[in-house]
Design a protein around this motif. Structure first.
Motif, PDB file in Angstrom:
ATOM      1  N   ILE A  21       0.826  -1.210   0.000  1.00 38.62           N
ATOM      2  CA  ILE A  21       0.000   0.000   0.000  1.00 38.62           C
ATOM      3  C   ILE A  21       0.857   1.255   0.000  1.00 38.62           C
ATOM      4  CG2 ILE A  21      -0.216   0.021   2.517  1.00 38.62           C
ATOM      5  CD1 ILE A  21      -2.875   1.099  -0.108  1.00 38.62           C
ATOM      6  N   GLU A  22       2.000   1.231   0.687  1.00 37.42           N
ATOM      7  CA  GLU A  22       2.873   2.403   0.697  1.00 37.42           C
ATOM      8  C   GLU A  22       3.394   2.715  -0.702  1.00 37.42           C
ATOM      9  OE1 GLU A  22       3.603   4.564   2.940  1.00 37.42           O
ATOM     10  OE2 GLU A  22       2.645   3.660   4.689  1.00 37.42           O
ATOM     11  N   SER A  23       3.750   1.672  -1.451  1.00 37.92           N
ATOM     12  CA  SER A  23       4.249   1.892  -2.811  1.00 37.92           C
ATOM     13  C   SER A  23       3.160   2.416  -3.730  1.00 37.92           C
ATOM     14  CB  SER A  23       4.834   0.594  -3.379  1.00 37.92           C
ATOM     15  OG  SER A  23       3.822  -0.403  -3.524  1.00 37.92           O
ATOM     16  N   THR A  24       1.911   2.143  -3.389  1.00 41.53           N
ATOM     17  CA  THR A  24       0.791   2.598  -4.222  1.00 41.53           C
ATOM     18  C   THR A  24       0.704   4.114  -4.264  1.00 41.53           C
ATOM     19  OG1 THR A  24      -0.463   0.604  -3.653  1.00 41.53           O
ATOM     20  CG2 THR A  24      -1.703   2.448  -4.581  1.00 41.53           C
ATOM     21  N   TRP A  25       1.052   4.755  -3.154  1.00 41.87           N
ATOM     22  CA  TRP A  25       0.926   6.213  -3.105  1.00 41.87           C
ATOM     23  C   TRP A  25       1.841   6.895  -4.122  1.00 41.87           C
ATOM     24  CZ3 TRP A  25      -3.403   6.339  -1.162  1.00 41.87           C
ATOM     25  CH2 TRP A  25      -3.766   5.704   0.027  1.00 41.87           C
ATOM     26  N   SER A  26       2.991   6.284  -4.411  1.00 38.03           N
ATOM     27  CA  SER A  26       3.876   6.901  -5.400  1.00 38.03           C
ATOM     28  C   SER A  26       3.248   6.857  -6.788  1.00 38.03           C
ATOM     29  CB  SER A  26       5.236   6.191  -5.416  1.00 38.03           C
ATOM     30  OG  SER A  26       5.107   4.843  -5.856  1.00 38.03           O
ATOM     31  N   TYR A  27       2.544   5.765  -7.101  1.00 39.42           N
ATOM     32  CA  TYR A  27       1.841   5.677  -8.385  1.00 39.42           C
ATOM     33  C   TYR A  27       0.704   6.693  -8.432  1.00 39.42           C
ATOM     34  CZ  TYR A  27       4.274   1.248  -9.185  1.00 39.42           C
ATOM     35  OH  TYR A  27       5.230   0.281  -9.375  1.00 39.42           O
ATOM     36  N   ASP A  28       0.011   6.852  -7.306  1.00 38.76           N
ATOM     37  CA  ASP A  28      -1.085   7.810  -7.257  1.00 38.76           C
ATOM     38  C   ASP A  28      -0.574   9.230  -7.451  1.00 38.76           C
ATOM     39  OD1 ASP A  28      -3.796   8.740  -6.668  1.00 38.76           O
ATOM     40  OD2 ASP A  28      -2.927   9.476  -4.810  1.00 38.76           O
ATOM     41  N   ARG A  29       0.606   9.544  -6.868  1.00 36.90           N
ATOM     42  CA  ARG A  29       1.161  10.881  -7.047  1.00 36.90           C
ATOM     43  C   ARG A  29       1.499  11.149  -8.503  1.00 36.90           C
ATOM     44  NH1 ARG A  29       3.753   9.673  -2.155  1.00 36.90           N
ATOM     45  NH2 ARG A  29       5.708   9.125  -3.199  1.00 36.90           N
ATOM     46  N   LYS A  30       1.994  10.122  -9.198  1.00 39.04           N
ATOM     47  CA  LYS A  30       2.308  10.293 -10.616  1.00 39.04           C
ATOM     48  C   LYS A  30       1.033  10.487 -11.427  1.00 39.04           C
ATOM     49  CE  LYS A  30       6.539   7.508 -10.520  1.00 39.04           C
ATOM     50  NZ  LYS A  30       7.181   6.241 -10.976  1.00 39.04           N
ATOM     51  N   PHE A  31      -0.019   9.790 -11.034  1.00 38.94           N
ATOM     52  CA  PHE A  31      -1.269   9.862 -11.794  1.00 38.94           C
ATOM     53  C   PHE A  31      -2.119  11.067 -11.388  1.00 38.94           C
ATOM     54  CE2 PHE A  31      -5.669   8.745 -12.748  1.00 38.94           C
ATOM     55  CZ  PHE A  31      -5.562   8.210 -14.026  1.00 38.94           C
ATOM     56  N   ASN A  32      -2.157  11.361 -10.088  1.00 36.52           N
ATOM     57  CA  ASN A  32      -3.026  12.419  -9.578  1.00 36.52           C
ATOM     58  C   ASN A  32      -2.346  13.358  -8.589  1.00 36.52           C
ATOM     59  OD1 ASN A  32      -5.651  12.180 -10.701  1.00 36.52           O
ATOM     60  ND2 ASN A  32      -5.988  10.312  -9.546  1.00 36.52           N
ATOM     61  N   GLY A  33      -1.620  12.755  -7.632  1.00 37.41           N
ATOM     62  CA  GLY A  33      -1.228  13.474  -6.429  1.00 37.41           C
ATOM     63  C   GLY A  33      -0.468  14.760  -6.625  1.00 37.41           C
ATOM     64  N   ARG A  34       0.623  14.732  -7.390  1.00 37.14           N
ATOM     65  CA  ARG A  34       1.414  15.954  -7.531  1.00 37.14           C
ATOM     66  C   ARG A  34       0.611  17.044  -8.217  1.00 37.14           C
ATOM     67  NH1 ARG A  34       6.884  12.870  -9.381  1.00 37.14           N
ATOM     68  NH2 ARG A  34       7.629  12.320  -7.312  1.00 37.14           N
ATOM     69  N   THR A  35      -0.036  16.671  -9.304  1.00 37.62           N
ATOM     70  CA  THR A  35      -0.869  17.645 -10.002  1.00 37.62           C
ATOM     71  C   THR A  35      -1.966  18.156  -9.074  1.00 37.62           C
ATOM     72  OG1 THR A  35      -0.473  16.547 -12.109  1.00 37.62           O
ATOM     73  CG2 THR A  35      -2.369  17.997 -11.984  1.00 37.62           C
ATOM     74  N   LEU A  36      -2.611  17.250  -8.367  1.00 36.59           N
ATOM     75  CA  LEU A  36      -3.704  17.619  -7.474  1.00 36.59           C
ATOM     76  C   LEU A  36      -3.230  18.542  -6.375  1.00 36.59           C
ATOM     77  CD1 LEU A  36      -6.582  17.306  -6.463  1.00 36.59           C
ATOM     78  CD2 LEU A  36      -5.890  15.184  -5.324  1.00 36.59           C
ATOM     79  N   ARG A  37      -2.132  18.188  -5.735  1.00 32.26           N
ATOM     80  CA  ARG A  37      -1.646  19.019  -4.634  1.00 32.26           C
ATOM     81  C   ARG A  37      -1.233  20.401  -5.123  1.00 32.26           C
ATOM     82  NH1 ARG A  37       2.663  17.530   0.165  1.00 32.26           N
ATOM     83  NH2 ARG A  37       2.932  19.647   0.949  1.00 32.26           N
ATOM     84  N   GLU A  38      -0.550  20.472  -6.246  1.00 34.49           N
ATOM     85  CA  GLU A  38      -0.108  21.770  -6.748  1.00 34.49           C
ATOM     86  C   GLU A  38      -1.290  22.654  -7.119  1.00 34.49           C
ATOM     87  OE1 GLU A  38       2.674  21.130  -9.849  1.00 34.49           O
ATOM     88  OE2 GLU A  38       4.175  20.225  -8.555  1.00 34.49           O
ATOM     89  N   ILE A  39      -2.330  22.043  -7.664  1.00 36.18           N
ATOM     90  CA  ILE A  39      -3.510  22.828  -8.024  1.00 36.18           C
ATOM     91  C   ILE A  39      -4.245  23.288  -6.764  1.00 36.18           C
ATOM     92  CG2 ILE A  39      -5.793  22.680  -9.089  1.00 36.18           C
ATOM     93  CD1 ILE A  39      -4.533  21.065 -11.317  1.00 36.18           C
ATOM     94  N   LEU A  40      -4.337  22.417  -5.761  1.00 39.82           N
ATOM     95  CA  LEU A  40      -4.955  22.824  -4.504  1.00 39.82           C
ATOM     96  C   LEU A  40      -4.190  23.983  -3.873  1.00 39.82           C
ATOM     97  CD1 LEU A  40      -5.903  19.393  -2.872  1.00 39.82           C
ATOM     98  CD2 LEU A  40      -7.468  21.172  -3.666  1.00 39.82           C
ATOM     99  N   GLU A  41      -2.859  23.930  -3.977  1.00 44.87           N
ATOM    100  CA  GLU A  41      -2.031  24.964  -3.361  1.00 44.87           C
ATOM    101  C   GLU A  41      -2.066  26.288  -4.113  1.00 44.87           C
ATOM    102  OE1 GLU A  41       1.755  23.038  -3.033  1.00 44.87           O
ATOM    103  OE2 GLU A  41       1.336  22.331  -0.989  1.00 44.87           O
TER     104      GLU A  41
END
Length: 438
Positions: free
Chosen positions: A264-284
């Motif tokens: 599950i921990e490794s899953t978050w890195s895939y999520d960041r590539k797919f959504n997370g980084r873009t999502l966080r930067e847009i939220l910020e």
């Protein structure tokens, strides 16, 4: 001798109605399944016993798209450009973009065309931004192994877009909780108001059990009081419906450090590539960190409620898209890997016997799930509630009045800015503003 029945002597099973069969075949293509796996699904899940020739004829009959029949270069280029524009950090490769186009837009594009188009859009080879060594490598791990699916489920919370991570003000943030089968499939990923509340996680766990009608032999998670109900429910259900299992050999629950809870921990890195980084930067963008200012005032009750009401929905849509992508994407083939590789997690999960695995799911009736849910002090509707009912009702009306625009990460703040003044007007004119102080 003439065959009066007109049948060829082969039992092809019972075909579903054309409209259902068309949807099934199109979904196969959307998920990128090979012909062999499609035939297996048709036989195992739909009772159809046909060969590849017949399947090709059905694909032609129902106009199932194919990369080999690709000819809409203009539409494909626009689709690729849209996907690339969402990926601010350019971490997605051609395979990911191709799969996203199929899953999200139902457009089938050849990989070579995707790569060539990305090269022109990004200005350099897409692999240049993802090459090994560009970023620090992951921690070295040993090979994972398992007897079968539902042997072990890994659970964990994710707070990269939560209140503490965003630091945009009190109450401004979206927590995430996920559960993944040890063999590979993402079973559950949901946005939650607080991933550290035991009552909330208890309901999330029971939601997952209700969906699959089963629990795993073991649940592995990071230790903490937030998992009181999850641990209690897993232990109770296993003792009730699988009393033959030895707790010494097969513990119902195991608490470990985050760095050890690998799947599950490794899953978050895939999520960041797919959504997370873009999502966080847009939220910020609302905090000025991304070089742009959105007029979000954390202390403003209208703004705070609207953020939670709107962005919880957008984040959940993004999570659903990621789960769909992740579970239907073929993993990289690895010779040293013990568990299956080179095949999508969904396929392994649906047909474990084809990959030397067993189905260890412990069936649980819905009545037992409902009885356990009644033990939680906080009702499910309250534990997973983002905003007050009065705000939800008014926000739905205002959103519908705007034409119910599509909820997407890139348009989230535009919808926020359009709704905020209308909501303020509604609450002030109807004397409802004081209700938000409850």
């Amino acid at each position: 001798m003439v065959n009066p029945t007109g049948k060829n002597g082969v039992d092809n099973g019972v075909f579903p109605p054309d409209d259902e069969l068309k949807e099934i075949l199109h979904d196969f293509q959307r998920c990128g399944l090979s012909l062999a796996i499609r035939l297996r699904y048709l036989e195992e899940k739909h009772g159809m016993k046909i060969g590849s020739t017949k399947l090709k004829k059905l694909n032609k009959k129902f106009e199932v798209p194919s990369a080999r029949k690709f000819n809409d270069m203009e539409g494909a280029t626009a689709a690729i450009a849209d996907i690339v524009s969402r990926d601010i950090n350019q971490g997605q490769g051609p395979d990911t973009v191709k799969r996203v186009a199929a899953l999200r837009l139902n457009i089938i594009i050849p990989r070579d065309f995707v790569r060539a188009t990305m090269h022109g859009l990004v200005g350099q080879g897409p692999s240049d931004l993802r090459r090994p060594g560009r970023r620090s490598g992951p921690k070295k791990r040993g090979a994972l192994d398992a007897i079968g699916i539902f042997q072990e489920i890994h659970a964990d919370g994710h707070e990269k877009v939560g209140e503490k991570a965003l630091r945009m003000g009190a109450g401004i943030g979206i927590d995430i909780y996920g559960m993944r089968d040890h063999v590979g499939k993402l079973l559950w990923m949901v946005a939650v108001p607080n991933s550290r509340l035991s009552d909330t996680i208890g309901h999330v766990f029971l939601d997952m059990v209700s969906k699959y009608g089963a629990i795993s032999v073991q649940v592995t998670f990071d230790g903490g009081s937030k998992l009181g109900w999850l641990s209690a429910f897993q232990t109770t259900l296993r003792e009730t419906f699988a009393p033959e299992l030895s707790t010494a050999e097969w513990p119902a629950c195991v608490a470990v450090q985050s760095s050890i809870n690998i799947p599950i921990e490794s899953t978050w890195s895939y999520d960041r590539k797919f959504n997370g980084r873009t999502l966080r930067e847009i939220l910020e963008e609302a905090s000025g960190k991304a070089g742009r200012r959105i007029h979000l005032i954390p202390g403003d009750l209208i703004h705070r409620h609207l953020f939670l009401w709107l962005w919880s929905k957008i984040v959940q849509i993004s999570l659903d898209e990621f789960v769909d992508y992740f579970n239907n994407k073929k993993t990289r083939r690895q010779r040293a890997r013990i568990l299956p590789s080179g095949v999508a997690p969904n396929v392994v999960f649906d047909m474990p016997q084809d990959y030397g695995l067993e189905n260890l799911a412990i069936a649980v009736p819905q009545a037992a799930i409902d009885q356990l849910r009644d033990l939680i002090d906080t009702p499910r509707s309250e534990a997973l509630r983002w905003v007050l009912d009065v705000f939800d009702a008014v926000a739905r009306e205002v959103y519908a009045g705007l034409g119910s625009p599509g909820l997407q990460v890139l348009t989230g703040w535009a919808i926020f800015n359009a709704m905020a003044p209308l909501l303020r007007q509604e609450f002030n004119s109807n004397g409802l503003y004081d209700a938000l102080y409850v």
